[in-house]
Design an enzyme around this catalytic site. Sequence first.
Site, PDB file in Angstrom:
ATOM      1  N   CYS A 136       0.813  -1.228   0.000  1.00  0.00           N
ATOM      2  CA  CYS A 136       0.000   0.000   0.000  1.00  0.00           C
ATOM      3  C   CYS A 136       0.842   1.272   0.000  1.00  0.00           C
ATOM      4  CB  CYS A 136      -0.963  -0.008   1.182  1.00  0.00           C
ATOM      5  SG  CYS A 136      -2.156  -1.349   1.055  1.00  0.00           S
ATOM      6  N   HIS A 278      -3.063   7.254   3.249  1.00  0.00           N
ATOM      7  CA  HIS A 278      -3.491   6.000   2.614  1.00  0.00           C
ATOM      8  C   HIS A 278      -4.909   5.654   3.084  1.00  0.00           C
ATOM      9  CE1 HIS A 278      -3.782   1.979   1.232  1.00  0.00           C
ATOM     10  NE2 HIS A 278      -3.648   1.432   2.420  1.00  0.00           N
ATOM     11  N   ASN A 308     -10.193   0.322  -0.009  1.00  0.00           N
ATOM     12  CA  ASN A 308      -8.729   0.358   0.014  1.00  0.00           C
ATOM     13  C   ASN A 308      -8.216  -0.181  -1.325  1.00  0.00           C
ATOM     14  OD1 ASN A 308      -6.018  -0.157   0.392  1.00  0.00           O
ATOM     15  ND2 ASN A 308      -6.258  -0.986   2.466  1.00  0.00           N
TER      16      ASN A 308
END
Length: 353
Positions: A136, A278, A308
């Site tokens: 990520c 994020h 996500n």
Amino acid sequence: MAHSLARTCLQEIAVTDAQRPRPRRHASAVIEGLGTWVPPRVVTNEELARRLDTSDQWVRTRTGITERRFADPGVSTMDLSTEAGARAIKSAGGGECDAVIVGTTTPDRMLPGTAPEVASRLGLPNVAAFDVQAVCTGFVYALANAAGLIAAGVAGRVLVIGADVLTPFINPEDRGTAVIFGDGAGAVVVRAGQPDEPGAVGPVDLGSDGENWALINVPAGGSRAPTARDNPPRDDFYLYMDGREVYRHAIPRMVASSQKVLDEAGWSVGDIDRFVGHQANARILDAVGDRLGIPADRRVMNLDRYGNTAAATIPLALADAGLSVNQRVLITAFGGGLTWGSTVFTWPDLTSA
Ligand code: UT7
């Protein structure tokens, strides 16, 4: 499907070498284009709750997610990357790039990397092209790599993409991950420029903690258990995440990393116009914002619509941040590896595509 859109977009790009800044040592990386692409299929919490032991209410209150996008079978990270890349180049006014970097955990194949095919489909043959695998944190790592190529005088203009198609790696029966992740891509174009220009990427902090690699991982498919022949359980081809433990690590790491780049840039928390973290969990972003002292109205969140999307969350959130020229932006990411990274920049005069 995806390719036709990229083609349409590319036809509008006047590919001209004249616009490309020449590589020169010690230059700063300056953002000059932003493009995004998500697959059209919207998957709501309600849809997932019809087949999983979960509820719209649980997902919204525990994560902040309302819906996400799923790529159709056969649509890959390369497809999404090409779309987002074409749009970023268009947003930057067209022209060529010397390098293409794709931050991704879900390349089309074990090898080669995704970036060479993306470059070639974008009409950028022979340029440097490679993937960065930092889960990520992939986009921040890729941006740092681009800034490094520019500062070293290796490249004058770089296309930086964060893209993931994670859904094929999600166990549809695992409610702990199936409600979290979505597919998407975002990209920026950075060029050689001056450190005081709007868009200039400031200090960067990158870090990792390999002791905790197991907290987010896909056990099979790598060199330890390459194929089904080695008999790993079927579930080993799916992403495993210890959500609670990752959550525990994410907050202090993102806070410390953010503070580091702010200190290095000489910016106070009050200077930040937009905090783009994020997009894993609204509670994590709020906790990081609270600890840093960034007011809620400066925290950018679009995970309600995309979930996500791993390496794609930061550029997707930049596109939704309502940024105007000279606003000060802090980005910070955290993910598998474990990895984390942050940087700051002022926003340039651009329209995202
Ligand atoms: O992007 C890379 C980095 N990743 C992250 O930053 C993710 C960080 N972690 C998280 O965002 C959160 O840990 C999750 C959203 C993944 C999970 O939220 P949580 O508040 O940490 O829940 P939990 O795992 O502690 O589970 C709480 C309860 C459990 O039930 P019991 O044991 O209390 O009875 C779970 O079984 O919630 C249950 N649960 C669910 N219930 C309904 C877990 N997933 C679900 C679900 N629907 N989808």
